[in-house]
Design a protein around this motif. Structure first.
Motif, mmCIF file in Angstrom:
data_model
loop_
_atom_site.group_PDB
_atom_site.id
_atom_site.type_symbol
_atom_site.label_atom_id
_atom_site.label_comp_id
_atom_site.label_asym_id
_atom_site.label_seq_id
_atom_site.Cartn_x
_atom_site.Cartn_y
_atom_site.Cartn_z
ATOM 1 N N THR A 198 46.658 -43.922 -12.295
ATOM 2 C CA THR A 198 47.520 -43.568 -13.418
ATOM 3 C C THR A 198 46.945 -42.333 -14.100
ATOM 4 O O THR A 198 45.725 -42.181 -14.185
ATOM 5 N N PRO A 199 47.823 -41.445 -14.536
ATOM 6 C CA PRO A 199 47.359 -40.212 -15.174
ATOM 7 C C PRO A 199 46.723 -40.518 -16.517
ATOM 8 O O PRO A 199 46.997 -41.584 -17.079
ATOM 9 N N PRO A 200 45.882 -39.618 -17.059
ATOM 10 C CA PRO A 200 45.609 -38.268 -16.549
ATOM 11 C C PRO A 200 44.503 -38.249 -15.493
ATOM 12 O O PRO A 200 43.615 -39.099 -15.511
ATOM 13 N N PHE A 201 44.556 -37.271 -14.602
ATOM 14 C CA PHE A 201 43.477 -37.052 -13.635
ATOM 15 C C PHE A 201 43.531 -35.634 -13.089
ATOM 16 O O PHE A 201 44.541 -34.939 -13.225
ATOM 17 N N ARG A 202 42.428 -35.231 -12.534
ATOM 18 C CA ARG A 202 42.315 -33.927 -11.855
ATOM 19 C C ARG A 202 41.632 -34.161 -10.520
ATOM 20 O O ARG A 202 40.527 -34.706 -10.493
ATOM 21 N N ILE A 203 42.273 -33.779 -9.432
ATOM 22 C CA ILE A 203 41.640 -33.957 -8.118
ATOM 23 C C ILE A 203 41.771 -32.704 -7.253
ATOM 24 O O ILE A 203 42.683 -31.894 -7.445
#
Ligand code: PHE
Length: 355
Positions: A198-203
């Motif tokens: 589930t957001p938030p994320f950075r990949i």
């Protein structure tokens, strides 16, 4: 003849010979010992004189033997030291050692720049379901954009079908969701990751991709991409520009910068292609595509999550994604004339990029 005896002792070539001489003169049956035994038979006058001489000889012989023994031992020690001597100034043996392939080096360089920006690094499968590689990315079967990427389709024979299934983000069998392909880009991981998190994320997602290409100096059937995906509330195009500009500075120094031009990819809207300014050569390098995540993707992801019994998680979210060619960056930056050099494994080529 005492003089001759002393000289012989002084020249004794080794310890055994010396020991032999010692026995010969001073042993139980040695010459001097024997002579001393005869002293008793002499008249007192003569006995004293001869006794004195014999004692002198004995003393002289003992001293000579001792001196020679010390000399021989010293010589032996020197010889041994010389033999065991180690010349620490000799050059060592050069053991052949491996090194990272040029592709791995570039991937690490890119990934490390993104790590500094707080991105996680994840990887996905190379044999991919048509669903993740195309459909969920807003490229249905009839979509003309599928022609942009010539695809290797994977056919299962009956035996392999049982042994091999494609798994979804939770290990579920997704073989039924369409055919199987060698992934044509790393973008399928956008879908897989969003379904699972589930957001938030950075990949960022480095990985091999495959295209059904006629191979030539600028086309290979296998190469590498780096995908990026950032999702959260209020993520904007400005964030995308910021991150790609930071990448440009990471790669090309503080004079590095990025340029964006509108283009089309089905999975982003708006879509851009980006280039980076190479200060040293005063050149723009076209490195990849990017854009704001198309709402269709969020819908496909939430639908999938719902089918898995998970709450929808992407309503009201925005995000951006990019994809870039790893070999392409190396080709441009090092002036490599032919992409086929990368995987011919010719050492004369590979060694030039060993760190
Ligand atoms: N997947 C695209 C390609 O292979 C690149 C891309 C990734 C474009 C993400 C936009 C966003 O060409």
């Amino acid at each position: 003849d005492i003089e001759a005896a002393l000289e012989e002792i002084g020249r004794a070539p080794n310890l055994e010979r010396l020991q032999g001489l010692k026995v010969h003169y001073l042993g139980k049956n040695g010459q001097v010992t024997q002579a001393m035994k005869t002293l008793g038979q002499l008249p007192p006058e003569e006995r004293r004189e001869k006794g004195r001489v014999l004692n002198e000889w004995k003393r002289a012989l003992e001293l000579a033997l001792e001196a020679r023994e010390a000399q021989l031992k010293e010589q032996a020690l020197q010889a041994q030291l010389e033999q065991e001597a180690l010349d620490v100034s000799l050059p060592g043996y050069a053991f052949p050692s491996g090194g990272l392939h040029i592709t791995s080096r570039i991937v690490l360089e890119l990934v490390n720049i993104f790590r500094r920006l707080g991105f996680s690094v994840v990887e996905g499968p190379e044999v991919e379901s048509e669903f993740f590689n195309f459909d969920a990315l807003n490229m249905p079967e009839w979509h003309p954009a599928r022609d942009m990427q010539d695809t290797f389709w994977v056919e299962f024979n009956r035996a392999a079908e049982e042994a091999f299934t494609i798994q979804g983000p939770f290990g579920e069998d997704v073989t039924g969701l369409g055919g199987a392909v060698l992934r044509t880009h790393t973008s399928g991981m956008q879908i897989r990751y969003m379904i699972q998190h589930t957001p938030p994320f950075r990949i960022v997602v480095p990985g091999r991709v495959f295209r059904y290409e006629q191979t030539d100096a600028s086309h290979e059937a296998m190469f590498h991409q780096l995908e990026g995906l950032v999702v959260g509330p209020n993520i904007t195009m400005a964030d995308l520009k910021g991150a790609i500009s930071e990448l440009a500075r990471g790669l090309f120094g503080k004079e590095g910068k990025a340029r964006f031009q509108p283009t089309f990819f089905p999975f982003v809207e708006p879509g851009v292609q980006f280039a980076m300014w190479w200060p040293e050569r005063q050149k723009w390098l076209e490195l990849g595509g990017a854009g704001m995540v198309h709402p269709y993707l969020f819908k496909a992801v939430d639908d999938y999550r719902e089918r898995q019994g998970l709450p929808r998680a992407y309503e009201g979210m925005t995000g951006w994604a990019f994809g870039m060619g790893v070999e392409r960056l190396a080709l441009l930056r090092y002036g490599i004339p032919d992409i086929r050099y990368f995987y011919q494994n010719r050492l004369s080529f590979l060694r030039q990029f060993r760190g």
